[in-house]
Write an enzyme that holds these catalytic residues in place. Structure first.
Site, short mmCIF file in Angstrom:
data_model
loop_
_atom_site.label_atom_id
_atom_site.label_comp_id
_atom_site.label_asym_id
_atom_site.label_seq_id
_atom_site.Cartn_x
_atom_site.Cartn_y
_atom_site.Cartn_z
N SER A 1 -3.08 -3.22 4.69
CA SER A 1 -2.39 -3.21 5.98
C SER A 1 -3.23 -2.64 7.20
O SER A 1 -2.92 -2.87 8.38
CB SER A 1 -1.22 -2.02 5.89
OG SER A 1 -1.75 -0.87 5.42
N HIS B 1 2.51 -7.11 4.28
CA HIS B 1 1.93 -7.90 5.62
C HIS B 1 1.42 -9.29 5.06
O HIS B 1 0.50 -9.76 5.81
CB HIS B 1 0.49 -7.04 5.78
CG HIS B 1 1.03 -5.74 6.54
ND1 HIS B 1 1.31 -5.50 7.74
CD2 HIS B 1 0.84 -4.35 5.84
CE1 HIS B 1 1.73 -4.14 7.92
NE2 HIS B 1 1.50 -3.68 6.74
N LYS C 1 8.90 -6.68 8.59
CA LYS C 1 7.73 -7.11 9.25
C LYS C 1 7.81 -8.83 9.70
O LYS C 1 8.74 -8.87 10.57
CB LYS C 1 6.40 -6.94 8.39
CG LYS C 1 6.44 -5.36 8.07
CD LYS C 1 5.17 -4.98 7.54
CE LYS C 1 5.23 -3.53 6.82
NZ LYS C 1 5.64 -2.48 7.47
C1 LIG Z 1 1.35 -1.98 2.82
C2 LIG Z 1 2.53 -1.57 3.04
N1 LIG Z 1 3.55 -1.37 2.29
C3 LIG Z 1 4.65 -0.88 2.54
C4 LIG Z 1 5.00 -0.47 3.80
C5 LIG Z 1 6.31 0.32 4.14
O1 LIG Z 1 7.37 -0.68 4.36
P1 LIG Z 1 8.63 -0.42 5.14
O2 LIG Z 1 8.08 -0.21 6.65
O3 LIG Z 1 9.44 -1.32 4.95
O4 LIG Z 1 8.92 1.01 4.82
C6 LIG Z 1 4.10 -0.70 4.74
C7 LIG Z 1 4.40 -0.45 6.07
O5 LIG Z 1 5.08 0.23 6.74
C8 LIG Z 1 2.89 -1.15 4.48
O6 LIG Z 1 1.84 -1.45 5.41
#
Ligand SMILES: Cc1ncc(COP(=O)(O)O)c(C=O)c1O
Length: 394
Positions: A176, A204, A235
């Site tokens: 990320s 991502h 996203k």
């Molecule tokens: C790699 C990764 N996993 C999980 C999440 C969490 O997802 P969410 O925003 O839907 O809680 C994020 C970002 O927020 C992320 O960058």
């Protein structure tokens, strides 16, 4: 008891204090930020679907038909047709037997890891995995072996040392904060060799990479083979929520044991309907993914021409490495003054000393905007003394 005020002061002293900025209007390529128009280069609305008319309309129609909220957790009375319909669609899209929705990616990662690993077992986690994975490891009460980023030898050594207690290897698909891709084929091979499961977080990657936006697992030809795929709806799919794809029996176990699924209200039907509409667009317009990656490549090239390298990124996440927190925020503020909104990223999101400006491309950016944004960041970087050379011709 630590004083709230002292804790805030400490964060300020260390250059780690964060504050909320206010965006007006949807997440388009340009937004009004705290009253000023700026180019948006830090949204995860990678395909522009959060503000596509069909997606907004699907959300509005579902809210009118099903209500604004789902009223209860899925196992109580909150299980509704938009949830079921989206799960069927996501399982087919990812090439898995079954899919299960969660309230968010954070809830999915933390709930799934805690459900699948327990005391006496070992979870193997890449050192640059997202915080929700880190917290899932903590909640599981399993031992966690954090392997060096993408380092298969280190992971191999840890797996041997665990002597059969290794239950789960977990990795971001696209990292990320760095935009590089995990070595999935080798990770799966190691998982098989040591009798562990492989879980890949495609937050991502879904909608952004791989054939038709099916993610890094599909790009590696491993759909249906990686044991657990987690994806987010907030996203590239422009909505809110997350999902887990796996074999039907494993999903059944999650329904019965993932605490963040059981003890949390079901996603609003409008969010599920919006994600289903986004998925339909992705299926009919896969060229959006190519546009996104072409834009990302242009952003990387334009930054490189300014003397700013994006490290190992091969995707739409394009970091500009700075180092220390204060210099990073100085660059962030200066870029903002020039008209580019890209967030400075500091610990605990990234390790100490590796602060960066995290830029993200979107399919909806115009090419000239990306070139202009890179130039503004390059100028800001020269002004704060991060790069000395004048830009090369792009
Ligand atoms: C790699 C990764 N996993 C999980 C999440 C969490 O997802 P969410 O925003 O839907 O809680 C994020 C970002 O927020 C992320 O960058």
């Amino acid at each position: 008891m630590t004083e709230v005020h002292e804790r805030l002061e400490e964060l300020r002293d260390r250059g780690l204090y964060r504050h909320l900025r206010l965006v007006e209007g949807p997440q388009g390529p340009t937004v009004t930020l705290d009253g000023r128009p700026v180019l948006l280069l830090c949204s995860n609305n990678y395909l522009g679907l959060a503000d596509r008319a069909e997606v907004r309309e699907a959300a509005a129609e579902a809210a009118l038909q099903w209500g604004a909220g789902s009223g209860a957790s899925r196992l109580i009375s909150g299980n509704m047709e938009p949830h079921r319909a989206l799960e069927r669609r996501l399982a087919a899209f990812e090439g898995y037997e079954s899919a299960l929705l969660f309230g968010s990616g954070y809830l999915a990662n933390s709930g799934v890891i805690a459900a699948l690993a327990g005391r006496g077992e070992v979870v193997f986690s890449d050192e640059l995995n997202h915080a929700s994975i880190v917290d899932g490891c903590r909640l599981s009460r399993a031992e966690t072996f954090v392997y060096r980023h993408g380092d298969l030898e280190h992971l191999s050594w840890g797996l041997r040392k665990a002597r059969g207690r290794g239950s789960l290897i977990v990795t971001d698909g696209v990292f990320s904060m760095d935009g590089d891709v995990a070595p999935l084929t080798q990770l799966l091979e190691l998982a098989h060799r040591h009798g562990a499961r492989l879980m890949v977080d495609e937050a991502h990657a879904t909608g952004a990479v791989g054939p038709g936006g099916r993610g890094s697992v599909a790009a590696a030809g491993l759909s249906g083979e990686v044991d657990i795929v987690v994806g987010t709806l907030g996203k590239a799919l422009g909505s809110y929520g997350a999902y887990v794809c796996a074999a039907a029996e494993l999903v059944d176990l999650l329904v019965n044991s993932a605490r963040s699924f059981i003890f949390s209200t079901a996603p609003p039907p409008s969010a599920s309907a919006a994600a289903a509409a986004a998925l339909a667009i992705l299926e009919t317009e896969p060229e959006l993914v190519d546009k996104l990656q072409a834009n990302a490549a242009l952003l990387r090239r334009s930054l490189a021409a300014e003397g700013l390298e994006a490290g190992p990124s091969t995707t739409q996440v394009v970091p500009v490495h700075v180092g220390e927190a204060e210099a990073t925020m100085e660059l962030c503020e200066l870029a903002l003054e020039k008209g580019v909104f890209a967030q400075g990223i500091r610990p605990p999101t990234v390790p100490d000393g590796s602060c960066r400006l995290r830029m993200t491309a979107m399919a909806t950016h115009r090419r000239e905007d990306l070139v202009a944004a890179a130039h503004m960041v390059g100028t800001a970087a020269r002004e704060v003394g991060l790069v000395r050379a004048e830009p090369l011709a792009a």
